[in-house]
Design an enzyme around this catalytic site. Structure first.
Site, PDB file in Angstrom:
ATOM      1  N   HIS A  51     -28.929 -19.047 -25.965  1.00  0.00           N
ATOM      2  CA  HIS A  51     -28.742 -19.832 -24.734  1.00  0.00           C
ATOM      3  C   HIS A  51     -30.044 -20.547 -24.366  1.00  0.00           C
ATOM      4  O   HIS A  51     -30.031 -21.703 -23.935  1.00  0.00           O
ATOM      5  CB  HIS A  51     -28.387 -18.920 -23.557  1.00  0.00           C
ATOM      6  CG  HIS A  51     -27.075 -18.213 -23.694  1.00  0.00           C
ATOM      7  ND1 HIS A  51     -26.984 -16.843 -23.782  1.00  0.00           N
ATOM      8  CD2 HIS A  51     -25.803 -18.677 -23.727  1.00  0.00           C
ATOM      9  CE1 HIS A  51     -25.707 -16.494 -23.867  1.00  0.00           C
ATOM     10  NE2 HIS A  51     -24.975 -17.579 -23.842  1.00  0.00           N
ATOM     11  N   GLN A 103     -15.620 -24.697 -30.957  1.00  0.00           N
ATOM     12  CA  GLN A 103     -15.677 -25.076 -29.538  1.00  0.00           C
ATOM     13  C   GLN A 103     -16.329 -26.446 -29.379  1.00  0.00           C
ATOM     14  O   GLN A 103     -15.837 -27.310 -28.640  1.00  0.00           O
ATOM     15  CB  GLN A 103     -16.474 -24.014 -28.782  1.00  0.00           C
ATOM     16  CG  GLN A 103     -16.840 -24.372 -27.361  1.00  0.00           C
ATOM     17  CD  GLN A 103     -17.542 -23.201 -26.675  1.00  0.00           C
ATOM     18  OE1 GLN A 103     -16.916 -22.207 -26.391  1.00  0.00           O
ATOM     19  NE2 GLN A 103     -18.826 -23.322 -26.447  1.00  0.00           N
ATOM     20  N   HIS A 145     -29.468 -14.996 -23.843  1.00  0.00           N
ATOM     21  CA  HIS A 145     -30.332 -14.578 -24.940  1.00  0.00           C
ATOM     22  C   HIS A 145     -31.016 -15.829 -25.499  1.00  0.00           C
ATOM     23  O   HIS A 145     -30.849 -16.931 -24.958  1.00  0.00           O
ATOM     24  CB  HIS A 145     -29.517 -13.847 -26.010  1.00  0.00           C
ATOM     25  CG  HIS A 145     -28.268 -14.580 -26.414  1.00  0.00           C
ATOM     26  ND1 HIS A 145     -28.301 -15.796 -27.056  1.00  0.00           N
ATOM     27  CD2 HIS A 145     -26.954 -14.302 -26.230  1.00  0.00           C
ATOM     28  CE1 HIS A 145     -27.069 -16.213 -27.283  1.00  0.00           C
ATOM     29  NE2 HIS A 145     -26.231 -15.337 -26.775  1.00  0.00           N
ATOM     30  N   GLY A 178     -23.813 -24.897 -28.360  1.00  0.00           N
ATOM     31  CA  GLY A 178     -24.430 -24.320 -29.557  1.00  0.00           C
ATOM     32  C   GLY A 178     -23.526 -24.464 -30.775  1.00  0.00           C
ATOM     33  O   GLY A 178     -22.310 -24.319 -30.666  1.00  0.00           O
ATOM     34  N   LYS A 222     -23.330 -22.362 -32.881  1.00  0.00           N
ATOM     35  CA  LYS A 222     -22.776 -21.005 -33.066  1.00  0.00           C
ATOM     36  C   LYS A 222     -21.267 -21.022 -32.866  1.00  0.00           C
ATOM     37  O   LYS A 222     -20.527 -20.410 -33.611  1.00  0.00           O
ATOM     38  CB  LYS A 222     -23.456 -20.072 -32.059  1.00  0.00           C
ATOM     39  CG  LYS A 222     -22.713 -18.807 -31.749  1.00  0.00           C
ATOM     40  CD  LYS A 222     -23.190 -17.692 -32.628  1.00  0.00           C
ATOM     41  CE  LYS A 222     -22.354 -16.440 -32.501  1.00  0.00           C
ATOM     42  NZ  LYS A 222     -21.944 -16.104 -31.170  1.00  0.00           N
ATOM     43  N   SER A 261     -25.927 -13.242 -29.853  1.00  0.00           N
ATOM     44  CA  SER A 261     -24.649 -13.306 -29.139  1.00  0.00           C
ATOM     45  C   SER A 261     -24.696 -12.293 -28.006  1.00  0.00           C
ATOM     46  O   SER A 261     -25.296 -11.222 -28.145  1.00  0.00           O
ATOM     47  CB  SER A 261     -23.505 -12.952 -30.096  1.00  0.00           C
ATOM     48  OG  SER A 261     -22.353 -12.588 -29.357  1.00  0.00           O
ATOM     49  N   SER A 262     -24.043 -12.647 -26.903  1.00  0.00           N
ATOM     50  CA  SER A 262     -23.984 -11.707 -25.778  1.00  0.00           C
ATOM     51  C   SER A 262     -23.256 -10.428 -26.177  1.00  0.00           C
ATOM     52  O   SER A 262     -23.427  -9.386 -25.560  1.00  0.00           O
ATOM     53  CB  SER A 262     -23.260 -12.347 -24.596  1.00  0.00           C
ATOM     54  OG  SER A 262     -23.883 -13.562 -24.261  1.00  0.00           O
TER      55      SER A 262
HETATM   56  P1  AMP Z   1     -21.479 -18.314 -24.150  1.00  0.00           P
HETATM   57  O1  AMP Z   1     -22.288 -17.777 -23.032  1.00  0.00           O
HETATM   58  O2  AMP Z   1     -21.216 -17.317 -25.241  1.00  0.00           O
HETATM   59  O3  AMP Z   1     -20.223 -19.009 -23.672  1.00  0.00           O
HETATM   60  O4  AMP Z   1     -22.355 -19.442 -24.846  1.00  0.00           O
HETATM   61  C1  AMP Z   1     -22.841 -20.533 -24.127  1.00  0.00           C
HETATM   62  C2  AMP Z   1     -23.399 -21.562 -25.075  1.00  0.00           C
HETATM   63  O5  AMP Z   1     -24.467 -20.991 -25.819  1.00  0.00           O
HETATM   64  C3  AMP Z   1     -22.352 -22.039 -26.103  1.00  0.00           C
HETATM   65  O6  AMP Z   1     -22.470 -23.448 -26.252  1.00  0.00           O
HETATM   66  C4  AMP Z   1     -22.759 -21.316 -27.343  1.00  0.00           C
HETATM   67  O7  AMP Z   1     -22.409 -22.003 -28.529  1.00  0.00           O
HETATM   68  C5  AMP Z   1     -24.268 -21.260 -27.192  1.00  0.00           C
HETATM   69  N1  AMP Z   1     -24.826 -20.183 -28.021  1.00  0.00           N
HETATM   70  C6  AMP Z   1     -24.478 -18.872 -27.994  1.00  0.00           C
HETATM   71  N2  AMP Z   1     -25.163 -18.173 -28.931  1.00  0.00           N
HETATM   72  C7  AMP Z   1     -25.948 -19.063 -29.564  1.00  0.00           C
HETATM   73  C8  AMP Z   1     -26.892 -18.971 -30.644  1.00  0.00           C
HETATM   74  N3  AMP Z   1     -27.170 -17.820 -31.250  1.00  0.00           N
HETATM   75  N4  AMP Z   1     -27.531 -20.105 -31.021  1.00  0.00           N
HETATM   76  C9  AMP Z   1     -27.262 -21.287 -30.423  1.00  0.00           C
HETATM   77  N5  AMP Z   1     -26.395 -21.434 -29.420  1.00  0.00           N
HETATM   78  C10 AMP Z   1     -25.743 -20.352 -28.991  1.00  0.00           C
END
Ligand code: AMP
Length: 281
Positions: free
Chosen positions: A37, A153, A34, A147, A149, A185-186
């Site tokens: 990412h 982590q 999204h 992120g 977010k 968010s996914s």
């Molecule tokens: P994930 O696929 O949920 O593991 O996220 C992959 C990366 O994308 C992680 O470093 C998250 O923190 C970042 N991320 C997810 N959602 C957002 C967002 N809304 N804004 C900024 N970074 C994000």
């Protein structure tokens, strides 16, 4: 853009890039990409000679009752987004190659992993840190993008990189939000239309908290109480935690001074969402 599934092949490509003195920008993801990412991906593409995005739904970071099986996996859509963003390589390792039977090695960052989300999701950060360490070993990127977010982590990965002397630079990018403030968010796709509306309460409550700090309130408890009150007004919402912590060591603070991280996790129906802001006094 090339899609690589084989770990050794990815390793060889990354090695060749390093030998050619090319910088590698790396964005680890679980896919279902999204705009959040894409913020990280665009930055990686812009700042490096070569960009690599990994898409891997990491089984070991999910608890037994969590959503590993139903986690969205829209791979062809994800690949199209990566191609459009100018990504060079998408790394999608096969789970059975990544954690072959008899896999035994895990990395743990003590204390930091027990705070906030760690308290509600035992073993989660051990899974996250292990997958990121393995990906860093495979790619040896110049810079990796995370992120804000997932604030906890980012803190934990920074600590691992520093403790294990990993030669990678880390960049933490700001949270990208929908128009009503909900952080992308996914997991947002799990929300019904009604729940989607209620989900805006996370960022709204944080916004109110930010304004309380601006207006001079320094008592963390008072702010937490206000946030909880705002969230509880939504019937579909159930609070996992609301905390105000030091953004470096994640220890709770009583009084707001310097920089503080206000972080929360809230269930909207069966979907657990997280959000946070940093306030500076
Ligand atoms: P994930 O696929 O949920 O593991 O996220 C992959 C990366 O994308 C992680 O470093 C998250 O923190 C970042 N991320 C997810 N959602 C957002 C967002 N809304 N804004 C900024 N970074 C994000």
């Amino acid at each position: 853009m090339e899609v690589i599934r084989d770990i050794k092949e990815m390793q060889a490509i990354a090695r060749a890039m390093r030998m050619a003195d090319k910088t590698i920008g790396f964005v680890p993801t679980m896919g279902a990409l999204h705009k959040g990412h894409l913020g990280l991906i665009r930055q990686a593409v812009k700042e490096n000679d070569i960009s690599v995005v990994s898409i891997f739904v990491n089984p070991i970071q999910f608890g037994p009752q969590e959503d590993f099986r139903r986690y969205p996996r829209p791979l062809s859509k994800d690949l199209a987004l990566c191609r459009k963003a100018g990504v060079d390589f998408v790394f999608c390792p096969r789970p059975q190659d990544f954690y072959p039977s008899g896999y035994k090695t895990f990395i743990e960052v003590k204390e930091l992993s027990d705070a906030l989300c760690g308290a509600c999701r035992p073993g989660h950060f051990r899974g996250v840190v292990t997958v990121v360490a393995k990906l860093f070993n495979i790619l040896q990127p110049s810079c990796a993008y995370f992120g804000q977010k997932d604030a906890q982590q980012a803190v934990i990965i920074k600590k691992m990189v520093s403790d294990l002397n990993m030669p990678v630079k880390l960049k933490v990018m700001p949270i990208i939000r929908e128009k009503d403030g909900l952080a992308f968010s996914s997991r947002n796709i799990y929300l019904s239309r009604e729940q989607r509306k209620d989900a805006a309460v996370l960022s709204a409550a944080l916004h109110i908290a930010g304004n309380l700090v601006k207006s001079g309130i320094r008592d963390a408890h008072k702010i937490i109480r206000k946030i909880k009150g705002v969230i509880k007004a939504k019937k579909a919402a159930r609070i996992d935690y609301v905390s105000i912590v030091d953004p470096d060591n994640l220890r709770p603070v009583k009084k707001i001074t310097g920089r503080c991280l206000i972080a929360l996790a809230v269930w909207i129906g069966k979907t657990r969402l997280i959000d946070n802001i940093i306030v500076t006094v």
